[in-house]
Structures are given as structure tokens and as C-alpha cells.
Design a protein around this motif. Structure first.
Motif, short mmCIF file in Angstrom:
data_model
loop_
_atom_site.label_atom_id
_atom_site.label_comp_id
_atom_site.label_asym_id
_atom_site.label_seq_id
_atom_site.Cartn_x
_atom_site.Cartn_y
_atom_site.Cartn_z
N TYR A 166 0.83 -1.20 0.00
CA TYR A 166 0.00 0.00 0.00
C TYR A 166 0.86 1.25 0.00
O TYR A 166 2.04 1.21 0.32
CB TYR A 166 -0.99 0.02 1.16
N ARG A 167 0.25 2.35 -0.39
CA ARG A 167 0.91 3.66 -0.45
C ARG A 167 0.31 4.58 0.60
O ARG A 167 -0.86 4.47 0.94
CB ARG A 167 0.66 4.34 -1.79
N SER A 168 1.10 5.52 1.01
CA SER A 168 0.61 6.56 1.90
C SER A 168 -0.39 7.45 1.16
O SER A 168 -0.26 7.66 -0.05
CB SER A 168 1.78 7.42 2.39
N SER A 169 -1.34 7.98 1.87
CA SER A 169 -2.28 8.91 1.25
C SER A 169 -1.59 10.22 0.85
O SER A 169 -2.13 11.01 0.10
CB SER A 169 -3.43 9.21 2.22
N TYR A 170 -0.37 10.45 1.34
CA TYR A 170 0.41 11.63 0.98
C TYR A 170 1.23 11.42 -0.29
O TYR A 170 1.97 12.30 -0.70
CB TYR A 170 1.36 12.00 2.12
N SER A 171 1.12 10.28 -0.93
CA SER A 171 1.97 9.94 -2.07
C SER A 171 1.40 10.34 -3.42
O SER A 171 1.64 9.68 -4.41
CB SER A 171 2.25 8.43 -2.08
N ASN A 172 0.68 11.39 -3.50
CA ASN A 172 0.13 11.83 -4.78
C ASN A 172 0.96 12.99 -5.32
O ASN A 172 0.50 14.10 -5.46
CB ASN A 172 -1.33 12.25 -4.61
N ASN A 173 2.23 12.70 -5.65
CA ASN A 173 3.13 13.78 -6.08
C ASN A 173 3.74 13.48 -7.44
O ASN A 173 4.94 13.55 -7.62
CB ASN A 173 4.22 14.01 -5.04
N CYS A 191 6.41 7.50 -6.04
CA CYS A 191 5.86 6.89 -4.83
C CYS A 191 6.63 5.64 -4.45
O CYS A 191 7.20 4.95 -5.29
CB CYS A 191 4.41 6.48 -5.06
N GLU A 213 5.93 2.07 -2.06
CA GLU A 213 4.89 1.27 -1.43
C GLU A 213 5.55 0.48 -0.32
O GLU A 213 6.73 0.15 -0.39
CB GLU A 213 4.26 0.31 -2.44
N SER A 227 6.85 2.06 -6.56
CA SER A 227 5.51 1.76 -7.09
C SER A 227 5.50 1.67 -8.61
O SER A 227 4.62 1.03 -9.18
CB SER A 227 4.50 2.82 -6.64
#
Length: 62
Positions: free
Chosen positions: A8-15, A19, A21, A36
Motif C-alpha cells: 500500500y501507499r501513503s495517502s500523501y503519495s500523490n506527487n 511513490c 509502497e 511503485s
């Protein structure tokens, strides 16, 4: 019985796709880290303490 990693990824990983995982293998106290963009590639295998140190280092780099 073999542990299967649940990534899974952090919810802060939308950059923009940069990313990582993580997955935990709770029974063994292991944290796995991978890119990722390359889920079939290599991964780091860290102790919980080692992962905590990695996170702390990353916090001080930003």
C-alpha cells in the motif's frame, strides 16, 4: 503458511508518480519497501526499527 505481502501507499503519495509502497510481514516484524513504478522489481527488507530510521531520515531531508 507463507506471508503474502499486502502493498500500500501513503495517502500523501500523490506527487506525480514518485511513490514508494510498503508492506508489513507482521508475524516476522519485517517491513518491505518498493518503487511503485516497478512492482516486480527489487525491494528493501527492513526491521521495524530500520524502517523507522528511514522515515526519520526522510523527514529531515525535506
Amino acid at each position: 503458511m507463507t506471508d503474502s505481502p499486502r502493498w500500500y501507499r501513503s495517502s500523501y503519495s500523490n506527487n506525480g508518480g514518485n511513490c514508494v509502497e510498503i508492506a508489513t510481514l507482521g508475524a516476522r516484524g519485517v517491513v518491505l519497501v518498493r518503487d511503485s513504478k516497478n512492482p516486480g522489481g527489487p525491494h528493501l527488507s527492513l526491521s521495524r526499527e530500520g524502517f523507522g530510521g528511514l522515515v526519520e531520515l526522510a523527514r529531515h531531508q525535506s
